[in-house]
Design an enzyme around this catalytic site. Structure first.
Site, PDB file in Angstrom:
ATOM      1  N   ASP A 177     155.577  59.359  51.149  1.00 33.14           N
ATOM      2  CA  ASP A 177     156.906  58.940  51.588  1.00 33.14           C
ATOM      3  C   ASP A 177     157.941  60.057  51.489  1.00 33.14           C
ATOM      4  O   ASP A 177     159.043  59.934  52.027  1.00 33.14           O
ATOM      5  CB  ASP A 177     157.394  57.750  50.747  1.00 33.14           C
ATOM      6  CG  ASP A 177     156.501  56.536  50.878  1.00 33.14           C
ATOM      7  OD1 ASP A 177     156.083  56.251  52.011  1.00 33.14           O
ATOM      8  OD2 ASP A 177     156.204  55.894  49.858  1.00 33.14           O
TER       9      ASP A 177
ATOM     10  N   ASP B 140     158.591  51.272  52.777  1.00 34.34           N
ATOM     11  CA  ASP B 140     157.170  51.420  52.494  1.00 34.34           C
ATOM     12  C   ASP B 140     156.670  50.105  51.901  1.00 34.34           C
ATOM     13  O   ASP B 140     157.427  49.396  51.227  1.00 34.34           O
ATOM     14  CB  ASP B 140     156.963  52.565  51.499  1.00 34.34           C
ATOM     15  CG  ASP B 140     155.529  52.650  51.010  1.00 34.34           C
ATOM     16  OD1 ASP B 140     154.627  52.724  51.851  1.00 34.34           O
ATOM     17  OD2 ASP B 140     155.329  52.632  49.780  1.00 34.34           O
TER      18      ASP B 140
ATOM     19  N   ASP C 165     157.934  55.252  47.545  1.00 35.43           N
ATOM     20  CA  ASP C 165     157.620  55.641  46.174  1.00 35.43           C
ATOM     21  C   ASP C 165     156.512  56.677  46.061  1.00 35.43           C
ATOM     22  O   ASP C 165     156.309  57.246  45.004  1.00 35.43           O
ATOM     23  CB  ASP C 165     157.197  54.401  45.362  1.00 35.43           C
ATOM     24  CG  ASP C 165     155.830  53.877  45.789  1.00 35.43           C
ATOM     25  OD1 ASP C 165     155.565  53.872  47.013  1.00 35.43           O
ATOM     26  OD2 ASP C 165     155.045  53.479  44.919  1.00 35.43           O
TER      27      ASP C 165
END
Length: 463
Positions: A353, A152, A349
């Site tokens: 996700d 990410d 995080d």
């Protein structure tokens, strides 16, 4: 709208009539009327949690290697013991019983029972000391097959908060004056862009005086009076619509780098511009280069716009990235990689996700992330340092090596010891006493313990 609570992206998202808004997002300015289309189980967060649960349930459980070896050792020892008993029976019942008992004693799987748990215990302790919380032991075993690490962007590779990257005053105004006026106008605002300007002013010891008559301009910026003069902070679209000229080339240059560009306006005169954007984490470049050295392909996944994603990818040396993604998009991308036979680590995080972390072969959560992301992960980076992913891979590599060594020490010696206990060398006078067999068995356990304790934190940086 600021949707960072759910999407993890720090940039504000413009909403028009008819657009969907996510529960948990905040309205930065203006008045917003919304129609509730889903509550409870039909809400966005509930849907994300369902995806997490489904992905977790789809995971297969790795078979315990030590248990498998112990099972075959039992059958081997039992078979050899019975054969030895009948082979030695002509020599007397006592002798046959002694030989059979020696075989059973020397094949006792005590060492096997300790072989894996000792290494795992040692490994997880070392991991915790180095900022790695291993929540799922299978992640260590699965790491040796990893081919891709999907990352990410916001909060993982970048800090996830805005900073002032450039102050560009026009002629007749200096940088300090530009910043002080910007900070005065933004002094009472909670907008992420405003907070970045305030932070920058404080860092440069500029006294921030709150502007008078402050007022939000929906979709544009803010206006107010500073030292008796009216100013506005506006975006480029406002200037274009008003026919006010500005340095478009410079603004476009900073926007292409993923920045949000705002302008200080006095009447119809542009006083200067400020470029604000997310910053790359210190360890991000080291992580990417380290993955390349290990033959692992890093891939960036982000809900941010393609231009900002491309800029970050270029800075980090990434050749693969996917932008403009929703939570289920990330999960689908992971499924696509896995369908091609790849083993995938997902690092993230945010709430968005969580499904991806659960669906990946190994999910790694940033310690500063959301609870739902951490709960979905197999490994947590306590220090929120991207480079700790490399430490996890190194720790997993040496841990797997120790596991294999201990399996050999715990069971491999039986290849020699069991035939000896059965008396295959009796023709040259070598017959093991049960007490000797017990000593050999105990020795294998001691070796397994010593080998496991040989796993140290220093070694994970030298693998």
């Amino acid at each position: 709208m600021n949707e960072a609570l759910v999407t993890g992206e720090s940039a504000a998202v413009t909403k028009n009539v008819g657009d969907k808004v996510i529960g948990g997002a905040t309205n930065n300015n203006g008045t917003l009327t919304v129609k509730i289309s889903g509550t409870g189980d039909s809400g966005y967060l509930s849907q994300v949690m369902k995806m997490v649960q489904n992905a977790q349930q789809a995971k297969s459980k790795a078979e315990d290697k030590a248990g498998l070896v112990a099972k075959y050792l039992f059958y081997a020892a039992f078979g050899v013991g019975i054969i030895a008993f009948f082979a030695w029976l002509p020599q007397g019942l006592a002798t046959a019983m002694t030989i059979m008992v020696t075989v059973f004693v020397i094949a006792c799987p005590h060492a096997l029972g300790l072989a894996i748990p000792l290494v795992v215990s040692r490994s997880t302790t070392i991991g915790a000391q180095n900022g790695l919380l291993v929540r799922n032991r299978q992640a260590i075993e699965a790491s040796q097959h990893v081919s891709h690490v999907l990352l990410d962007k916001t909060g993982t590779l970048t800090e996830g908060k805005f900073t002032v990257n450039a102050l560009i005053p026009n002629d007749g105004i200096d940088e300090t004056t530009l910043l002080s006026r910007l900070a005065a106008l933004e002094n009472n605002s909670t907008h992420p862009l405003a907070q970045a300007i305030i932070t920058e002013a404080q860092a440069k010891d500029i006294e921030v005086v709150a502007a008078e008559k402050s007022q939000n301009i929906p979709g544009v910026g803010i206006s107010g009076n500073v030292d008796g003069t009216d100013y506005k902070i506006v975006n480029g679209n406002y200037l274009t619509k008003q026919g006010i000229g500005f340095d478009e080339a410079t603004a476009d240059k900073w926007a292409a780098k993923g920045n949000s560009v705002s302008f200080l306006l006095q009447g119809t005169q542009v006083q200067g511009m400020v470029a604000e954007g997310d910053t790359i984490k210190a360890g991000a470049k080291e992580l990417i280069s380290g993955l390349h050295r290990r033959g692992i392909t890093p891939v960036m996944l982000t809900g941010d716009n393609p231009k900002a994603a491309e800029h970050v990818a270029n800075l980090l040396g990434l050749t693969e990235f996917h932008a403009g993604l929703l939570p289920d998009d990330k999960q689908k991308i992971i499924a696509d990689y896995q369908a091609k036979g790849n083993h995938v680590i997902m690092v993230g995080d945010g709430v968005n996700d969580a499904p991806s972390l659960a669906a990946a072969d190994i999910g790694i959560a940033i310690g500063a992330g959301t609870d739902v992301a951490i709960d979905s992960a197999d490994v947590v980076l306590v220090k929120s340092e991207p480079r700790d992913i490399l430490h996890f891979l190194d720790l997993a590599k040496i841990t797997n090596r120790k596991m294999v060594q201990n399996l050999w020490w715990g069971a491999g010696y039986n290849i020699v010891a069991i035939p000896l206990a059965a008396g295959v060398l009796s023709f040259i006078g070598i017959i093991l006493d049960p007490a000797v067999g017990a000593a050999v068995m105990a020795m294998s356990t001691i070796i397994v313990v010593i080998n496991a304790m040989g796993l140290t934190g220093e070694k994970i940086k030298n693998v």
